[in-house]
Write an enzyme that holds these catalytic residues in place. Structure first.
Site, PDB file in Angstrom:
ATOM      1  N   GLY A  99       2.320   2.604  10.843  1.00 22.45           N
ATOM      2  CA  GLY A  99       2.987   3.661  10.834  1.00 22.45           C
ATOM      3  C   GLY A  99       3.707   4.458  11.448  1.00 22.45           C
ATOM      4  CD  GLU A 159      -3.788  -1.995   7.912  1.00 21.61           C
ATOM      5  OE1 GLU A 159      -2.515  -2.570   7.271  1.00 21.61           O
ATOM      6  OE2 GLU A 159      -4.290  -1.400   8.161  1.00 21.61           O
ATOM      7  CG  ASN A 204      -1.427   1.187   1.055  1.00 28.47           C
ATOM      8  OD1 ASN A 204      -1.964   1.993   0.390  1.00 28.47           O
ATOM      9  ND2 ASN A 204      -1.931   1.207   2.547  1.00 28.47           N
ATOM     10  CB  SER A 227       5.053  -1.414  12.174  1.00 29.26           C
ATOM     11  OG  SER A 227       4.772  -0.502  12.262  1.00 29.26           O
ATOM     12  CE  LYS A 280      -0.240   2.784   4.945  1.00 33.76           C
ATOM     13  NZ  LYS A 280      -0.040   3.705   5.991  1.00 33.76           N
ATOM     14  CD  GLU A 331      -2.277   6.050   6.854  1.00 33.59           C
ATOM     15  OE1 GLU A 331      -2.557   5.831   5.654  1.00 33.59           O
ATOM     16  OE2 GLU A 331      -1.689   5.884   7.484  1.00 33.59           O
ATOM     17  CG  HIS A 366      -5.938   2.326   5.598  1.00 33.89           C
ATOM     18  ND1 HIS A 366      -4.861   3.062   6.494  1.00 33.89           N
ATOM     19  CD2 HIS A 366      -4.940   0.936   5.439  1.00 33.89           C
ATOM     20  CE1 HIS A 366      -3.931   3.007   6.287  1.00 33.89           C
ATOM     21  NE2 HIS A 366      -3.612   1.490   6.264  1.00 33.89           N
TER      22      HIS A 366
HETATM   23  P1  PGA Z   1       3.064   0.910   8.065  1.00 36.04           P
HETATM   24  O1  PGA Z   1       1.766   0.309   6.487  1.00 36.04           O
HETATM   25  O2  PGA Z   1       2.914  -0.727   7.331  1.00 36.04           O
HETATM   26  O3  PGA Z   1       3.412   1.489   7.509  1.00 36.04           O
HETATM   27  O4  PGA Z   1       3.053   0.779   8.885  1.00 36.04           O
HETATM   28  C1  PGA Z   1       0.787  -0.480   6.778  1.00 36.04           C
HETATM   29  C2  PGA Z   1      -0.711   0.066   6.024  1.00 36.04           C
HETATM   30  O5  PGA Z   1      -1.361   1.366   6.806  1.00 36.04           O
HETATM   31  O6  PGA Z   1      -1.342  -0.696   5.570  1.00 36.04           O
END
Ligand code: PGA
Length: 251
Positions: free
Chosen positions: A173, A167, A8, A207, A10, A97, A95
């Protein structure tokens, strides 16, 4: 059930950066494990170029969101048929976010799941608990509630087309890892919340890095990964995929 790892991106990578990614990634393709299905979710602007580059390869294309309507007065949105025309196989929905910064709710997530399915695109539905929910002992109840809401009133056939992604919000993140055994337990709570998910894939995200991915892929209830930061660099992502395959052999 075959493991699936989705990168992903983003809001990263222009068209030129997308081309540079694939130049390097395809050069590493022979070293990548066959035991894992692999998909990339670029930003909308890079989807057409990524589609051109991925055509005829073993790699699938994913979108980072999808609207519920096929078309209409929805400024800034992109529909399932628009994505389907590009050969998009998966769409990430809900997601954390999107939920935290763009007002997505259980209701809009459910509607977007419907928009993806109507276009023949497999939704990747993200659920996860906040740190305060986890500290209060409510993590399993929270993810189960989000899962039931996202899949409410869908037929078993449609639910079978859904991929779930667990998640934990506090792990996305942040570099804070969820203990792999605890991730596995929470994913079991997701699977058990909706019986028709019995044979669906559930990915872990938050992460995940080349250094820790095997700790997750070796867990019995984890069927893949949703990878943010570690999917942006082709060498890092290839390392992660190879290490994920090593974890699979330890199951
Ligand atoms: P990250 O993001 O691996 O940077 O923690 C995972 C995601 O948001 O899908």
């Amino acid at each position: 059930m075959k493991h699936l790892v989705v990168g992903n991106w983003k809001m990263h990578h222009t068209i030129a950066q997308t081309d540079a990614f694939f130049d390097a990634f395809f050069a590493l393709a022979d070293s990548l494990p066959d035991s894992i299905d692999i998909a990339i979710a670029p930003p909308f602007t890079a989807l057409p170029q990524a589609a051109r580059r991925l055509r005829g390869t073993r790699f699938a294309l994913a979108a980072q969101n999808v609207h519920w309507a096929a078309q209409g007065a929805f400024t800034g949105e992109v529909s399932g048929p628009m994505l389907g025309e590009l050969g998009v196989s998966y769409a990430i929905v809900g997601h954390s976010e999107r939920r935290a910064y763009f007002g997505e709710t259980d209701e809009t997530v459910r509607k977007r799941v419907g928009g993806a399915l109507a276009a023949g695109i497999a939704p990747i539905v993200c659920v996860g608990e906040s740190l305060s929910e986890r500290d209060a002992g409510d993590a399993y109840a929270s993810v189960a509630r989000q899962t039931r809401a996202a899949l409410a009133d869908l037929s078993d056939d449609d639910i079978a087309k859904v991929t779930m992604a667990y998640e934990p919000i506090w792990a996305v993140g942040t570099g804070n890892n969820c203990d792999p055994t605890e991730a596995d337990n929470t994913m079991r709570a997701i699977r058990q919340s909706v019986p028709a998910l019995a044979s669906s894939r559930i990915l872990y995200g938050g992460s995940v890095k080349p250094e820790n991915v095997a700790d997750y892929s070796s867990q019995g209830d984890i069927n893949g990964g949703l990878i943010g930061g570690a999917s942006l660099d082709p060498h890092t992502f290839a390392d992660l995929l190879r290490n994920a395959a090593r974890g699979l052999t330890a199951r």
